[in-house]
Design a protein around this motif. Structure first.
Motif, PDB file in Angstrom:
ATOM      1  N   VAL A 248      45.762  39.367  39.213  1.00  0.00           N
ATOM      2  CA  VAL A 248      44.349  39.637  39.403  1.00  0.00           C
ATOM      3  C   VAL A 248      43.891  38.914  40.666  1.00  0.00           C
TER       4      VAL A 248
ATOM      5  N   CYS B 198      41.106  37.284  42.888  1.00  0.00           N
ATOM      6  CA  CYS B 198      39.776  36.714  42.640  1.00  0.00           C
ATOM      7  C   CYS B 198      39.156  36.239  43.952  1.00  0.00           C
TER       8      CYS B 198
ATOM      9  N   GLU C 275      34.886  34.318  39.643  1.00  0.00           N
ATOM     10  CA  GLU C 275      35.737  35.397  39.131  1.00  0.00           C
ATOM     11  C   GLU C 275      36.898  34.847  38.306  1.00  0.00           C
ATOM     12  N   VAL C 276      37.390  33.666  38.684  1.00  0.00           N
ATOM     13  CA  VAL C 276      38.446  33.029  37.888  1.00  0.00           C
ATOM     14  C   VAL C 276      37.895  32.678  36.506  1.00  0.00           C
TER      15      VAL C 276
ATOM     16  N   PHE D  92      37.320  35.700  34.298  1.00  0.00           N
ATOM     17  CA  PHE D  92      38.551  36.265  33.752  1.00  0.00           C
ATOM     18  C   PHE D  92      39.023  35.449  32.558  1.00  0.00           C
TER      19      PHE D  92
ATOM     20  N   VAL E  32      46.761  29.996  38.287  1.00  0.00           N
ATOM     21  CA  VAL E  32      45.710  30.136  39.294  1.00  0.00           C
ATOM     22  C   VAL E  32      46.269  29.593  40.603  1.00  0.00           C
TER      23      VAL E  32
ATOM     24  N   TYR F  65      49.636  35.920  33.340  1.00  0.00           N
ATOM     25  CA  TYR F  65      48.684  36.407  34.340  1.00  0.00           C
ATOM     26  C   TYR F  65      48.738  35.516  35.571  1.00  0.00           C
TER      27      TYR F  65
ATOM     28  N   LEU G 201      46.329  34.708  38.729  1.00  0.00           N
ATOM     29  CA  LEU G 201      45.071  34.920  39.435  1.00  0.00           C
ATOM     30  C   LEU G 201      45.240  34.423  40.860  1.00  0.00           C
TER      31      LEU G 201
END
Ligand code: SF4
Lengths: 211, 472
Positions: free
Chosen positions: B82, B84, B89-90, B93, B235, B287, B289
């Motif tokens: 994803v 960001c 936005e992080v 999510f 992240v 995921y 990010l």
């Protein structure tokens, strides 16, 4: 691929257009030194001991099994499903749980165990590092949750270092979702830079080299 | 915000205990690094640096290509990528996913990128429990402070500070032995790991060809956070990507050596997606990010772009005479030291803290130790030019200009110069030690006072060279 504002911004900033290919990256740089097995064993031992780990030698798999039995004594152990541990007669030892395939069950056992026993895929002699890929035979938690980690391996798995490993395994993701390098016991120096071992992972590491 | 930087510097300079702690700690890290890059230990150190630089330059120059490749490969292994734009936005999510899965407890492993966007605070604000699990970060989370150093976040805390924090925040017995303090934290955090719904980590590298995330650590908390919970969220900044797994043979040899003086960190995890069929443990969901948060702003200028090569080893902090003196919390953002001095103005705009690019003697120590050969002094000079162009600096310039005009005038008028020298000498003779601090009250104000509060000049000789020359 769906439209992506960040990729668009990156392209605009770099003056590149969508789907513009990139030239080849700089060449891969891997240099494998020629080091005899005896020197690799010596170097593995020195490196691990410098980190306060221990290396034991066992001439045969049976001998390795005996060393493991002595180390666990009356303690509680979890062993991985590695066929090599079978060969050493470790998975059948008293106080050793093995053959677990469910993550929740394994987590409970590992959280309560004193010792985790695993095989390894490779070891790197120049840094004293164990390399373990996750598989039906090797779970990730066994070398992680118990306060002590016993790793049993054949000497032939001893590589010179990172360069040889990445020559044999150009892309570890093909084989497994997880590859971990373990270089000595877990440690921290976060308070006053004083070294403390076993902060989250095992504080004790014993490597048994067979052959 | 201008001015906060200077204020913080003065606080640090006035705290001798803190000065000592920072100086000793960075000194030790410096020495450890030198020991493991020595030619008899790593003969090809310089070649590795040069190669690492080339790899980073190539990847950042073609960043879109490698990000797309990374995304494709993560997705082919069952993970999700994803993109960001920013911290919001992080947070969104993570919150949405937590809600969907009924997750409440998050364990986090050390990540400068999540510090950058204050992820913990935002998650906790929305009712989730988000626990830092690196020992140093955990202590700072309990103390509500941000990291003091990129790799040694609690470098400024003593065992007595830690005892205080653990007692106050955890009701733990007052314990000043570091091993016992570690055991207390381990016990609390172990329960969190076993119960956590989500693990959040940063990434040291993203491997495009493999769709893999590489994490480097010493404690084992990153392994726990990415192994036990059913969901793993990474992240990472978009600049973290490298082309191939084989390139790690270059980067891993440099990273731990430069950061802590280890040959390799205790744990390096190479994670490519969720648990596969047949594998026993590991997360079910994976995921990544990819965060911009201003990084694309650094791309257009090919000289400043190199700021994005940084692998966050912290070596430039330890080498920097300014960081070692003013410490990490003087810097206005999470990134401190030389790398902070070049990242902060570029992420936040030069007017946010215009003195920052000037807080350097351009001695070059940072560039000399940087494992990816970022020319930090060059970027600083470019940023100084930017500052001069921006308005913020203009007011302060007036004073500086005045001082230099006075100096020029003195240099052009030998009589006046001599007279000024005699005045200084007579002042110095009337006081011993710290003479500058005793200059007439009239002069000891404003910038002069600030300058003098931590320094002094050697007293001028009672007779000047000119006088001696005449009497010869
Ligand atoms: S700029 Fe270079 S030396 Fe400084 S933290 Fe980044 S990689 Fe390390």
């Amino acid at each position: 691929m769906s439209p992506n504002a960040i990729l668009d911004a990156v392209r605009a900033a770099l003056g590149r257009s969508e789907k513009e290919p990139a030239p080849d990256p700089p060449p891969v740089r891997l240099r494998i030194p020629d080091v005899s097995l005896e020197s690799r064993i010596a170097s593995m031992t020195t490196s691990v001991e410098a980190l306060a780990g221990r290396v034991l030698r066992a001439p045969t798999p049976q001998h390795a099994g005996r060393l493991v039995r002595e180390r666990i004594a009356n303690q509680n152990a979890v062993a991985s499903n590695s066929p090599y541990l079978d060969e050493c007669g470790i998975r059948g030892l008293p106080n050793v749980h093995s053959g677990i395939t469910k993550p929740d069950e394994l987590q409970k056992l590992c959280a309560a165990a004193d010792v985790g026993i695993t095989g390894v895929d490779y070891a790197l002699a120049d840094t004293g590092t164990l390399v373990v890929l996750s598989s039906p035979y090797e779970a990730r938690m066994i070398s992680l949750l118990p306060p002590a980690h016993l790793a049993v391996m054949a000497c032939s798995r001893l590589l010179t270092g990172l360069d040889e490993l990445f020559t044999l395994l150009p892309d570890p993701a093909v084989a497994s979702s997880s590859m971990v390098f373990i270089t000595g016991p877990s440690r921290t120096a976060d308070i006053e830079q004083i070294l403390v071992r076993g902060v989250h992972g095992p504080g004790e590491i014993v490597i048994i080299l067979v052959g | 915000m201008a001015g906060a930087f200077e204020r913080k510097i003065h606080e640090t300079l006035a705290d001798t205990r803190l000065q000592q702690a920072v100086y000793t700690a960075t000194g030790r890290l410096k020495d450890s690094r030198l020991a493991v890059i020595a030619p008899h230990v790593l003969p090809d150190y310089q070649e590795l640096r040069a190669h690492a630089h080339l790899l980073k330059r190539h990847t950042v120059d073609h960043l879109d290509h490698y990000l797309e490749k990374f995304q494709r490969n993560v997705e082919s292994r069952g993970g999700q990528v994803v993109f960001c734009n920013d911290g919001a936005e992080v947070t969104d999510f993570v919150l949405a996913l937590a809600k969907k899965r009924g997750a409440r407890l998050i364990v986090k492993s050390k990540s400068m990128t999540t510090e950058e966007v204050d992820l913990n605070e935002h998650l906790e604000h929305h009712g989730l429990e988000s626990v830092e699990t690196d020992l140093g970060e955990y202590i700072l989370q309990l103390a509500h402070e941000r990291p003091y150093h990129i790799v040694a976040p609690a470098l400024h805390k003593t065992r007595y500070d830690v005892a205080e924090i653990l007692t106050r925040r955890l009701n733990a017995p007052h314990e000043t032995k570091i091993e016992k303090q570690t055991a207390i934290a381990r016990a609390v955090l172990r329960q969190k790991f076993l119960a956590a719904d989500i693990g959040i980590s940063g990434a040291n590298f993203l491997v495009a060809d493999s769709g893999a995330v590489v994490l480097v650590e010493n404690e084992g908390n990153a392994r726990l956070a990415t192994t036990l919970p059913k969901i793993h969220i990474v992240v990472a900044g978009i600049e973290k990507v490298i082309p191939r797994a084989q390139d790690l043979a270059v980067f891993l040899k440099l990273l731990a050596r430069s950061a802590t003086g280890q040959l390799l960190s205790v744990y390096t995890s190479f994670l490519s997606g969720p648990r596969r069929a047949g594998e026993i443990d590991g997360p079910d969901e994976f995921y990544v990010l990819l965060l911009d948060n201003g990084r694309t702003k650094l791309l257009p200028d090919s000289a400043k772009r190199q700021s994005l090569y940084c692998i966050r080893c912290g070596a430039c902090l330890n080498a920097c005479p300014v960081y070692r003196k003013i410490g990490g919390h003087s810097f206005p953002w999470v990134y401190s030291g030389p790398i902070g001095a070049i990242l902060t103005p570029q992420f936040m705009g030069v007017s946010r803290e215009p003195s920052l690019p000037f807080a350097s003697s351009l001695c070059g120590a940072c560039a000399e130790v940087c494992p990816v050969k970022i020319d930090i002094p060059r970027v600083l000079v470019e940023l100084r030019a930017d500052v001069h162009q921006s308005e913020a600096r203009q007011k302060r310039n007036r004073l500086e200009k005045l001082a230099f005009r006075l100096f020029r005038w003195l240099m052009q008028h030998p009589r006046a110069y001599e007279w000024a020298g005699r005045l200084a000498a007579s002042l110095a003779n009337s006081a011993d030690g710290g003479w500058m601090r005793r200059v007439p009250v009239l002069l000891n104000v404003g910038p002069v006072r600030a300058w003098l509060s931590q320094r002094d000049l050697p007293p001028p000789p009672s007779r000047s060279f000119r006088q001696l020359w005449r009497q010869r």
